[in-house]
Design a protein around this motif. Structure first.
Motif, PDB file in Angstrom:
ATOM      1  N   MET A  75      67.037  75.013  75.640  1.00 39.79           N
ATOM      2  CA  MET A  75      67.283  73.588  75.866  1.00 39.79           C
ATOM      3  C   MET A  75      68.440  73.107  75.010  1.00 39.79           C
ATOM      4  O   MET A  75      68.563  73.496  73.845  1.00 39.79           O
ATOM      5  CB  MET A  75      66.043  72.757  75.497  1.00 39.79           C
ATOM      6  CG  MET A  75      64.918  72.784  76.495  1.00 39.79           C
ATOM      7  SD  MET A  75      63.643  71.578  75.981  1.00 39.79           S
ATOM      8  CE  MET A  75      62.531  71.695  77.363  1.00 39.79           C
ATOM      9  N   GLU A  76      69.272  72.244  75.586  1.00 39.11           N
ATOM     10  CA  GLU A  76      70.296  71.580  74.792  1.00 39.11           C
ATOM     11  C   GLU A  76      69.612  70.655  73.783  1.00 39.11           C
ATOM     12  O   GLU A  76      68.502  70.174  73.999  1.00 39.11           O
ATOM     13  CB  GLU A  76      71.216  70.755  75.698  1.00 39.11           C
ATOM     14  CG  GLU A  76      71.862  71.541  76.829  1.00 39.11           C
ATOM     15  CD  GLU A  76      72.885  72.554  76.342  1.00 39.11           C
ATOM     16  OE1 GLU A  76      73.273  72.483  75.155  1.00 39.11           O
ATOM     17  OE2 GLU A  76      73.300  73.406  77.127  1.00 39.11           O
ATOM     18  N   LYS A  79      68.364  67.425  75.090  1.00 40.66           N
ATOM     19  CA  LYS A  79      67.188  67.577  75.948  1.00 40.66           C
ATOM     20  C   LYS A  79      65.929  67.818  75.130  1.00 40.66           C
ATOM     21  O   LYS A  79      64.835  67.408  75.520  1.00 40.66           O
ATOM     22  CB  LYS A  79      67.409  68.717  76.947  1.00 40.66           C
ATOM     23  CG  LYS A  79      68.354  68.359  78.083  1.00 40.66           C
ATOM     24  CD  LYS A  79      67.783  67.243  78.929  1.00 40.66           C
ATOM     25  CE  LYS A  79      68.714  66.842  80.047  1.00 40.66           C
ATOM     26  NZ  LYS A  79      68.172  65.716  80.844  1.00 40.66           N
ATOM     27  N   PHE A  83      62.534  65.766  75.466  1.00 38.43           N
ATOM     28  CA  PHE A  83      61.276  66.491  75.623  1.00 38.43           C
ATOM     29  C   PHE A  83      60.262  66.017  74.586  1.00 38.43           C
ATOM     30  O   PHE A  83      59.105  65.743  74.902  1.00 38.43           O
ATOM     31  CB  PHE A  83      61.563  67.991  75.483  1.00 38.43           C
ATOM     32  CG  PHE A  83      60.429  68.882  75.887  1.00 38.43           C
ATOM     33  CD1 PHE A  83      59.685  68.638  77.023  1.00 38.43           C
ATOM     34  CD2 PHE A  83      60.118  70.005  75.130  1.00 38.43           C
ATOM     35  CE1 PHE A  83      58.648  69.471  77.406  1.00 38.43           C
ATOM     36  CE2 PHE A  83      59.087  70.850  75.494  1.00 38.43           C
ATOM     37  CZ  PHE A  83      58.343  70.577  76.634  1.00 38.43           C
ATOM     38  N   SER A 148      66.706  70.438  81.999  1.00 42.92           N
ATOM     39  CA  SER A 148      66.771  71.280  80.803  1.00 42.92           C
ATOM     40  C   SER A 148      67.077  72.725  81.166  1.00 42.92           C
ATOM     41  O   SER A 148      67.693  73.462  80.381  1.00 42.92           O
ATOM     42  CB  SER A 148      65.451  71.224  80.027  1.00 42.92           C
ATOM     43  OG  SER A 148      65.224  69.939  79.504  1.00 42.92           O
ATOM     44  N   SER A 152      71.769  73.100  82.116  1.00 49.52           N
ATOM     45  CA  SER A 152      72.112  73.430  80.735  1.00 49.52           C
ATOM     46  C   SER A 152      73.254  74.438  80.721  1.00 49.52           C
ATOM     47  O   SER A 152      73.409  75.242  81.650  1.00 49.52           O
ATOM     48  CB  SER A 152      70.904  74.015  79.996  1.00 49.52           C
ATOM     49  OG  SER A 152      70.658  75.340  80.417  1.00 49.52           O
ATOM     50  N   SER A 240      74.315  66.679  85.091  1.00 48.65           N
ATOM     51  CA  SER A 240      74.518  66.464  83.664  1.00 48.65           C
ATOM     52  C   SER A 240      76.005  66.515  83.360  1.00 48.65           C
ATOM     53  O   SER A 240      76.761  67.236  84.008  1.00 48.65           O
ATOM     54  CB  SER A 240      73.797  67.537  82.827  1.00 48.65           C
ATOM     55  OG  SER A 240      72.396  67.367  82.878  1.00 48.65           O
TER      56      SER A 240
END
Length: 263
Positions: A75-76, A79, A83, A148, A152, A240
Motif C-alpha cells: 500500500m502507498e 492509502k 485504511f 490500494s 498503486s 489515482s
C-alpha cells in the motif's frame, strides 16, 4: 651492618609492601566492577503488548494486500492512512459462524488481516479479533482496498506480469518490446499520491501528451503522463494521481519517440 645496606633493605621492603597494597586495591576495584555488571539482571522475556490487535495494527506503516487476482502489493503511505481511518467505522464482534475472505494482507511483522467487506479479521498465530464493517461503509471500504491494489505504483511496476505494452502520442503508437519492460518500469518512480487538480492542469499545458497502455492476464491499466511531474493511473473505474520523477516523461519523449528538445 652499614647504613647503605640498611637503606637498601628498607627500600626493598617498602617496595614489596607498596606492590601488595596496589595489587589489593586494584583487585577489589575490578572485582567490585565485575560484581556490579554481573549483578544486573538480564531480561530475556519480550514485553507483551496488551493492546488490542486492531490497535497494534494501526501502528504499522508497511502493509501488503492481496485479492484473488494479485498478491503482495504494498500500500502507498497515503492509502495506509485511509485504511487506518476506516477502522473508526468498525465495531468488535464475536467469531462469525461463517466467513470467507476476499482480501487478505499482512504487516512487516506477524500481524495479518482479511475481510469479506462485511467482517474484518485481524490475527496472529496465537490470537484473533473480528470486527463488523457497517453496511453503509462497505462501498467506500471496497474502493479503498481496490485502489490500494490496482492503482498503486507497486502494482503497476510489476513488469513481469505485463503481457503487452504500448505508448500513444497523438496518432502514433509505439509497442514496447518485452526485454525493455524493466527499463520502462525502472523509470516509474513515484514521490507521493496527490489530488487531481495540479496533474490535470499540467496535462493541459504540456505540449507532449503520452499514454502508456498495459495489458496483463487479470487487468488492463492506463497511465497518462500528465506533463513532466505527474501521472494518472486508471484501472477499470479506479483512478489515482501521483507526483513522479520526470525520468519517466524524459524516457518516453527521448528514448521511445525520439523527440528532440528543439521540436
Amino acid at each position: 651492618m652499614s647504613k647503605r645496606k640498611v637503606k637498601r633493605s628498607a627500600i626493598f621492603i617498602i617496595g614489596i609492601i607498596s606492590f601488595f597494597i596496589i595489587y589489593f586495591i586494584s583487585f577489589k576495584a575490578f572485582s567490585g566492577l565485575g560484581h556490579k555488571e554481573g549483578s544486573k539482571p538480564v531480561s530475556t522475556e519480550e514485553k507483551v503488548d496488551s493492546r488490542s490487535l486492531l490497535s497494534q495494527f494501526k501502528s504499522k506503516n508497511k502493509i501488503y494486500i492481496s485479492d484473488g487476482n494479485v498478491s503482495n502489493v504494498r500500500m502507498e503511505d497515503e492509502k495506509v492512512e485511509e485504511f487506518r481511518y476506516s477502522f473508526n467505522e468498525f465495531s468488535k464482534i464475536r467469531t462469525p459462524d461463517s466467513y470467507k475472505p476476499v482480501y487478505e494482507g499482512y504487516t512487516d511483522d506477524d500481524i495479518r488481516f482479511s475481510t469479506d467487506l462485511s467482517v474484518f479479521r485481524v490475527y496472529t498465530v496465537n490470537k484473533e479479533e473480528y470486527y463488523k464493517v457497517p453496511v453503509s461503509y462497505k462501498k467506500e471500504f471496497k474502493e479503498i482496498l481496490d485502489t490500494s491494489i490496482y492503482t498503486s505504483f507497486d502494482f503497476i511496476k510489476q513488469y513481469k506480469t505485463w503481457k503487452q505494452v504500448t505508448i500513444d502520442y497523438g496518432d502514433e503508437t509505439k509497442k514496447v518490446i518485452g526485454w525493455s519492460y524493466d527499463d520502462l518500469a525502472s523509470k516509474m518512480v513515484q514521490k507521493r499520491l496527490v489530488g487531481k487538480i495540479q496533474p490535470e492542469k499540467a496535462r493541459a499545458r504540456c505540449k507532449y501528451k503520452f499514454t502508456i497502455n498495459i495489458k496483463s492476464d487479470n487487468y488492463e491499466a492506463r497511465v497518462d503522463i500528465m506533463g513532466e511531474d505527474y501521472v494518472k493511473i486508471t484501472v477499470n473505474n479506479l483512478i489515482s494521481y501521483y507526483e513522479v520523477s520526470n525520468n519517466l516523461y524524459n524516457y518516453i519523449k527521448t528514448d521511445i519517440f525520439k523527440i528532440a528538445d528543439s521540436e
